[in-house]
Design an enzyme around this catalytic site. Structure first.
Site, PDB file in Angstrom:
ATOM      1  N   MET A 276       2.104  -6.791   0.831  1.00 58.67           N
ATOM      2  CA  MET A 276       2.132  -6.054   2.232  1.00 58.67           C
ATOM      3  C   MET A 276       3.722  -6.274   2.145  1.00 58.67           C
ATOM      4  O   MET A 276       4.075  -7.421   2.686  1.00 58.67           O
ATOM      5  CB  MET A 276       1.751  -6.362   2.858  1.00 58.67           C
ATOM      6  CG  MET A 276       0.392  -5.954   2.950  1.00 58.67           C
ATOM      7  SD  MET A 276      -0.531  -6.275   4.758  1.00 58.67           S
ATOM      8  CE  MET A 276      -1.791  -8.359   3.948  1.00 58.67           C
TER       9      MET A 276
ATOM     10  N   CYS B 193       2.586   2.273  -1.463  1.00 56.77           N
ATOM     11  CA  CYS B 193       3.006   2.601  -0.318  1.00 56.77           C
ATOM     12  C   CYS B 193       3.610   3.808   0.117  1.00 56.77           C
ATOM     13  O   CYS B 193       4.297   5.164  -0.215  1.00 56.77           O
ATOM     14  CB  CYS B 193       4.353   1.525  -0.699  1.00 56.77           C
ATOM     15  SG  CYS B 193       5.335   1.371   1.044  1.00 56.77           S
TER      16      CYS B 193
ATOM     17  N   GLY C  94      -8.423  -0.623   2.116  1.00 57.25           N
ATOM     18  CA  GLY C  94      -8.558   0.043   3.155  1.00 57.25           C
ATOM     19  C   GLY C  94      -9.708  -0.227   4.061  1.00 57.25           C
ATOM     20  O   GLY C  94     -11.128  -0.148   3.638  1.00 57.25           O
TER      21      GLY C  94
END
Length: 326
Positions: free
Chosen positions: A17, A100, A201
């Protein structure tokens, strides 16, 4: 699950991230049970490697475990050069970012924008794999949008080119982080390929982790946003997968101890000026998870001294009714 010569001790991985998975946070998540942790994405444009941001993203000094580095870009030659450079700097696994959804990445035809260009995907994978000797992994989404879910096509290209593992976020590029992740596409890819598949997810608890593993038959799980301000989620998930029971929540004094150590390491890693500012977002996540008073974050964000940041955290946890009760 195995990636090249590296065997995961459990099925949980910290997702890459940008602006989050720096060295201090990766070390913390590994301490709390993440089998592996992937770095923030590093641009393949070597002209930007001299910046402070890139220099920090390249820092893997004293990092425990496997050093798994993510690179991003759209030019096969640049990506190959970036991969080779990171291998020479000690990367043991290199991940290619094609997941991304950020506009500033996709506008450069990188990240998840690449999913709309399968031949370019193939060219990038081939160039990177030919230029390196370490395992290469790939992170994608399920497609450009819900009408164009082509994760299976991309996965088959990845398998043909020799990718060592594939991570799939259960949303399309157009979905960004809205709505809910879907796992049917991940299951389809797992059924029709022979490479390790990592599901990503909306995995926010041990119960959900078990459901995702069962529904997708994935080999491992990747945890992203759920780890923000909550690095012990890896222990919680691994405990549930092993025992079927929920791990008891950390006591407030332990949370305070972890947070104080995390802030101190950010100060040390970035220096006082930048460390104070990077700490604000991490502290914001911790406070959101443990306190209802939104004003606490506002007050913390106004502190411009590292010692006062630490003193503020010590005080609010000492004054917490939950801390006093324990």
């Amino acid at each position: 699950m195995q990636i090249g010569p590296y065997i995961l001790v459990n099925p949980t991985i910290l997702a890459p991230m940008a602006g989050v998975t720096d060295l201090p946070f990766r070390k913390l998540c590994k301490k709390f049970g993440a089998a592996m942790a992937i770095s923030e994405m590093l641009t393949s444009d070597h002209k930007l490697w001299h910046t402070q941001k890139s220099q920090k993203r390249m820092d893997h000094s004293d990092e425990p475990g496997v050093r798994w580095i993510q690179i991003a870009g759209s030019d096969p030659l640049q990506m190959a050069q970036a991969a080779k450079f990171n291998q020479e700097q000690g990367a043991q696994i290199i991940d290619i970012n094609m997941g991304c959804p950020a506009k500033k990445v996709c506008n450069k035809a990188a990240g998840s924008a690449l999913l709309a260009h399968p031949q370019l995907v193939r060219n990038i994978l081939r160039a990177v794999i030919d230029a390196t000797k370490v395992p290469i992994t790939l992170k994608i989404r399920t497609g450009s949008d819900v009408e164009n879910r082509n994760a299976l096509d991309i996965a088959q290209i990845a398998e043909q080119e020799g990718i060592s593992a594939l991570s799939i976020h259960g949303r399309t590029r157009a979905c960004r982080f809205n709505g809910y992740a879907e796992y049917e596409t991940i299951r389809l890819v797992k059924q029709q390929t022979n490479i390790p598949i990592i599901a990503n997810g909306d995995i926010t608890s041990g119960m959900i982790a078990k459901q995702v593993l069962q529904s997708t038959q994935a080999d491992a799980l990747m945890i992203g946003r759920a780890a923000q301000g909550n690095p012990w989620i890896f222990n919680e998930i691994n405990h549930y997968l092993t025992t079927g029971e929920q791990l008891a929540s950390l006591k407030q004094e332990k949370v305070a101890e972890v947070l104080l150590q995390h802030i101190s390491e950010l100060h040390q890693f970035y220096g006082e000026y930048l460390g104070i500012r990077v700490a604000r977002k991490h502290v914001g996540w911790y406070l959101s998870n443990h306190f209802q008073e939104k004003a606490l974050k506002t007050t913390f964000n106004q502190i411009n001294d590292k010692m006062n940041q630490l003193k503020f955290i010590q005080k609010i946890f000492a004054d917490s009714p939950l801390a006093q009760a324990s």
